[in-house]
Motif scaffolding. Structure first.
Motif, PDB file in Angstrom:
ATOM      1  N   TRP A   1     -10.267  11.910  -1.768  1.00 64.30           N
ATOM      2  CA  TRP A   1     -10.965  13.180  -1.484  1.00 64.30           C
ATOM      3  C   TRP A   1     -12.092  12.950  -0.696  1.00 64.30           C
ATOM      4  O   TRP A   1     -12.358  13.456   0.574  1.00 64.30           O
ATOM      5  CB  TRP A   1     -11.063  13.906  -2.837  1.00 64.30           C
ATOM      6  N   VAL A   2     -13.137  12.103  -1.288  1.00 65.98           N
ATOM      7  CA  VAL A   2     -14.618  12.030  -0.472  1.00 65.98           C
ATOM      8  C   VAL A   2     -14.086  11.369   0.858  1.00 65.98           C
ATOM      9  O   VAL A   2     -14.997  11.965   1.848  1.00 65.98           O
ATOM     10  CB  VAL A   2     -15.267  11.152  -1.449  1.00 65.98           C
ATOM     11  N   VAL A   3     -13.345  10.569   1.013  1.00 65.29           N
ATOM     12  CA  VAL A   3     -13.058   9.795   2.213  1.00 65.29           C
ATOM     13  C   VAL A   3     -12.620  10.821   3.184  1.00 65.29           C
ATOM     14  O   VAL A   3     -12.715  10.849   4.281  1.00 65.29           O
ATOM     15  CB  VAL A   3     -12.443   8.487   1.945  1.00 65.29           C
TER      16      VAL A   3
ATOM     17  N   ASN B   1      -9.309   2.773   5.964  1.00 65.65           N
ATOM     18  CA  ASN B   1      -9.111   3.725   6.374  1.00 65.65           C
ATOM     19  C   ASN B   1      -9.670   3.935   7.868  1.00 65.65           C
ATOM     20  O   ASN B   1      -8.846   4.195   8.761  1.00 65.65           O
ATOM     21  CB  ASN B   1     -10.048   4.755   5.344  1.00 65.65           C
ATOM     22  N   ALA B   2     -10.767   3.346   8.136  1.00 68.30           N
ATOM     23  CA  ALA B   2     -11.187   3.477   9.629  1.00 68.30           C
ATOM     24  C   ALA B   2     -10.780   2.522  10.563  1.00 68.30           C
ATOM     25  O   ALA B   2     -10.362   3.119  11.451  1.00 68.30           O
ATOM     26  CB  ALA B   2     -12.943   3.063   9.528  1.00 68.30           C
ATOM     27  N   TYR B   3     -10.005   1.300  10.059  1.00 64.01           N
ATOM     28  CA  TYR B   3      -9.245   0.715  10.999  1.00 64.01           C
ATOM     29  C   TYR B   3      -7.987   1.347  11.122  1.00 64.01           C
ATOM     30  O   TYR B   3      -7.526   1.365  12.264  1.00 64.01           O
ATOM     31  CB  TYR B   3      -8.870  -0.741   9.896  1.00 64.01           C
ATOM     32  N   LEU B   4      -7.320   2.082  10.065  1.00 58.84           N
ATOM     33  CA  LEU B   4      -5.867   2.612  10.409  1.00 58.84           C
ATOM     34  C   LEU B   4      -6.095   3.596  11.259  1.00 58.84           C
ATOM     35  O   LEU B   4      -5.066   3.900  12.101  1.00 58.84           O
ATOM     36  CB  LEU B   4      -5.006   2.837   9.067  1.00 58.84           C
TER      37      LEU B   4
ATOM     38  N   LYS C   1      -4.795  11.725   6.582  1.00 54.83           N
ATOM     39  CA  LYS C   1      -3.347  10.725   6.609  1.00 54.83           C
ATOM     40  C   LYS C   1      -3.744   9.368   6.440  1.00 54.83           C
ATOM     41  O   LYS C   1      -3.126   8.699   5.336  1.00 54.83           O
ATOM     42  CB  LYS C   1      -2.701  11.017   7.788  1.00 54.83           C
ATOM     43  N   SER C   2      -4.589   8.815   6.873  1.00 63.23           N
ATOM     44  CA  SER C   2      -4.939   7.547   6.882  1.00 63.23           C
ATOM     45  C   SER C   2      -5.727   7.045   5.491  1.00 63.23           C
ATOM     46  O   SER C   2      -5.106   6.137   4.570  1.00 63.23           O
ATOM     47  CB  SER C   2      -6.014   6.990   7.680  1.00 63.23           C
ATOM     48  N   ALA C   3      -6.440   8.021   4.893  1.00 63.72           N
ATOM     49  CA  ALA C   3      -7.007   7.874   3.415  1.00 63.72           C
ATOM     50  C   ALA C   3      -5.930   7.962   2.348  1.00 63.72           C
ATOM     51  O   ALA C   3      -5.818   7.103   1.508  1.00 63.72           O
ATOM     52  CB  ALA C   3      -8.043   8.982   3.124  1.00 63.72           C
ATOM     53  N   THR C   4      -4.819   8.949   2.629  1.00 65.75           N
ATOM     54  CA  THR C   4      -4.043   8.852   1.541  1.00 65.75           C
ATOM     55  C   THR C   4      -2.974   7.609   1.621  1.00 65.75           C
ATOM     56  O   THR C   4      -2.682   7.322   0.544  1.00 65.75           O
ATOM     57  CB  THR C   4      -3.014  10.059   2.059  1.00 65.75           C
ATOM     58  N   ILE C   5      -2.569   7.246   2.936  1.00 64.59           N
ATOM     59  CA  ILE C   5      -2.065   5.943   3.000  1.00 64.59           C
ATOM     60  C   ILE C   5      -2.486   4.863   2.171  1.00 64.59           C
ATOM     61  O   ILE C   5      -1.853   4.030   1.561  1.00 64.59           O
ATOM     62  CB  ILE C   5      -1.212   5.578   4.379  1.00 64.59           C
TER      63      ILE C   5
ATOM     64  N   SER D   1     -19.206   2.927  -4.752  1.00 63.35           N
ATOM     65  CA  SER D   1     -18.708   1.523  -4.014  1.00 63.35           C
ATOM     66  C   SER D   1     -17.065   1.803  -3.837  1.00 63.35           C
ATOM     67  O   SER D   1     -16.873   1.484  -2.653  1.00 63.35           O
ATOM     68  CB  SER D   1     -18.739   0.661  -5.085  1.00 63.35           C
ATOM     69  N   THR D   2     -16.285   2.656  -4.453  1.00 67.20           N
ATOM     70  CA  THR D   2     -14.966   2.477  -4.088  1.00 67.20           C
ATOM     71  C   THR D   2     -14.823   3.123  -2.819  1.00 67.20           C
ATOM     72  O   THR D   2     -14.046   3.034  -1.851  1.00 67.20           O
ATOM     73  CB  THR D   2     -14.096   3.427  -5.080  1.00 67.20           C
ATOM     74  N   VAL D   3     -15.692   4.229  -2.394  1.00 64.84           N
ATOM     75  CA  VAL D   3     -15.643   4.911  -1.373  1.00 64.84           C
ATOM     76  C   VAL D   3     -15.765   4.246  -0.191  1.00 64.84           C
ATOM     77  O   VAL D   3     -14.899   4.310   1.050  1.00 64.84           O
ATOM     78  CB  VAL D   3     -16.565   6.135  -1.497  1.00 64.84           C
ATOM     79  N   SER D   4     -16.775   3.257  -0.317  1.00 66.48           N
ATOM     80  CA  SER D   4     -16.934   2.347   0.933  1.00 66.48           C
ATOM     81  C   SER D   4     -15.903   1.326   1.115  1.00 66.48           C
ATOM     82  O   SER D   4     -15.570   0.894   2.163  1.00 66.48           O
ATOM     83  CB  SER D   4     -18.227   1.879   0.918  1.00 66.48           C
TER      84      SER D   4
END
Ligand code: PHE
Length: 452
Positions: A166-168, A336-339, A349-353, A327-330
């Motif tokens: 959610w945060v990401v 996430n940023a890569y995808l 979408k990326s964060a969920t996958i 830490s898990t957020v980072s």
């Protein structure tokens, strides 16, 4: 080797929604570095490897290897303005750097696979301290083992993953920065309350002495290597987390100062965690060298015996949960940023996958404490294997790529870092010589090629 840098990328500023403010960046980077590493792992390895003497070596490793690599990662991220893979591609025509950057994405999945499970344990302990259920069975070792081997941790892992996702998904400014801006100062307040409680316990002095009076006879080559490996893990290095965050900062930010603040913050949180745990365990006559069970098996006994132990137990495990979540957020932001960039997916979408893939990895990791505990791969449970491969193989390789790229290949690192003169030379000296040699030594040691 001929390296050509892409000059245009040096001018770009990210969109406001994709960027941190100056304090936001520092808090988010502290959030990434301060985690279970500081509060759970640091105290128990300090207990196992010689107390204060170990702590001093750890400080040395942070300063000579950790800090230079931390700054290098931030500088590559901001210079390349991409993710853990594309930042390298944007700065260099040599494709190989970026392929190594891809290891970061894999490391993030591997680390999250077990880190989310441990984060879930801390949430369960926070909850059951508050309700008092934690103190029902005074055999804390047995109750930890039966809890960790059961199904309950999967529930708490899901909670950890939902909050993180959610945060990401809310983005850099609206999610990651806001989350850290509230929680990191909050963490400091809880830490101070717990420190005062611990230092005023009867017999606390003995714990403080163990933590702060060095006995160099206890120091071995192995403890020095453990200290170095931990400096890496604790500063979130070698897996693109600081690089990915660095891409979201403005050119106005002084990265040298930011890196110093993050390394200093990480050290301070570890120091205060030591001032909580050692006085507490000594005061209740518990041995400090118990290993990974220190927080989960030894501390509940101390909280049970303390006035208002429910409350202090809750605060302690709540503190661990928050430190873990920042830490898990980072960790999730790296893949996430890569995808997002690679497949042009939306952030949500990326964060969920990414979260679903991590969830799939975390199930066997969690079950490694229970029904899968006898299923060994290379002599290790799945949980231990994830930790081993990520911390001992991928992170050192990732760190080495960063030092070699900044020290030898990319010529404009000093300019991007805003360093010149003495500090530039000192930084380069660490990146070219000290850090790569030390990293290669820990790597060979941890995969068993050199022995002491
Ligand atoms: N630094 C974190 C800790 O100390 C762990 C971590 C490692 C986070 C790598 C992000 C990346 O717990």
């Amino acid at each position: 080797m001929k390296i050509e840098t892409n000059q245009n990328s040096l001018q770009l500023e990210p969109k406001a929604s994709d960027s941190f403010t100056s304090t936001g960046f520092i808090l988010a980077a502290i959030g990434s570095s301060v985690g279970l590493g500081n509060m759970w792992k640091f105290p128990y390895i300090t207990g196992m490897y010689g107390g204060a003497a170990f702590f001093l070596i750890f400080i040395l490793c942070l300063a000579l290897v950790g800090l230079p690599i931390l700054l290098a990662e931030m500088v590559i991220g901001r210079g390349g303005r991409g993710n853990a893979v594309s930042s390298f591609h944007n700065l260099s025509k040599t494709k190989w750097w970026g392929y190594f950057g891809f290891l970061s994405v894999l490391s993030a999945f591997a680390i999250m696979g077990f880190y989310a499970v441990v984060a879930g344990w801390t949430m369960n302990y926070a909850f059951t301290s508050l309700t008092g259920n934690l103190f029902e069975n005074p055999d804390y070792t047995a109750s930890f083992l039966s809890f960790a081997g059961g199904n309950m941790p999967i529930f708490w892992t899901i909670i950890t993953l939902i909050i993180t996702c959610w945060v990401v998904a809310k983005g850099v400014a609206g999610g990651i920065e806001k989350f850290n801006k509230v929680l990191i100062p909050g963490l400091a307040v809880i830490l101070v309350i717990l420190m005062i409680r611990a230092l005023t316990l009867p017999g606390a002095g003995e714990g403080v002495e163990f933590f702060l009076m060095p006995d160099f006879s206890k120091l071995t080559a192995e403890s020095a290597l453990v200290a170095l490996g931990h400096a890496f893990f604790s500063l979130s290095l070698g897996m693109g987390a600081m690089l990915t965050y660095g891409a979201y900062t403005s050119k106005k930010q002084s990265l040298g100062k930011a890196a110093a603040a993050v390394a200093g913050g990480d050290l301070l949180y570890a120091f205060v965690a030591g001032l909580i745990i050692f006085p507490t365990v000594f005061s209740y006559g518990i041995a400090p060298g118990q290993g990974p069970g220190l927080a989960f098996m030894a501390l509940p006994a101390a909280f049970a015996a303390m006035p208002l132990g429910n409350l202090f137990g809750f605060l302690f495990f709540f503190l661990l949960s928050i430190a873990a979540l920042t830490s898990t957020v980072s960790l999730v932001e790296v893949p996430n940023a890569y995808l997002m960039e690679r497949f042009k997916w939306s952030r949500a979408k990326s964060a969920t996958i990414v979260t679903l893939i991590i969830f799939a990895i975390s199930i066997p990791a969690s079950m490694s404490m229970g029904i899968l505990s006898d299923n060994l791969l290379f002599g290790k449970t799945f949980f231990d294997l994830l930790d081993f491969v990520a911390s001992n193989i991928f992170l050192p390789i990732g760190g080495l790529v960063v030092t070699l790229f900044t020290g030898y290949a990319w010529k404009r690192a000093g300019e991007e870092a805003g360093l010149s003169g003495f500090w530039y030379n000192a930084w380069m000296f660490c990146l070219k010589y000290i850090a790569p040699i030390m990293v290669i030594v820990i790597f060979l040691y941890s995969i068993g090629i050199i022995k002491f």
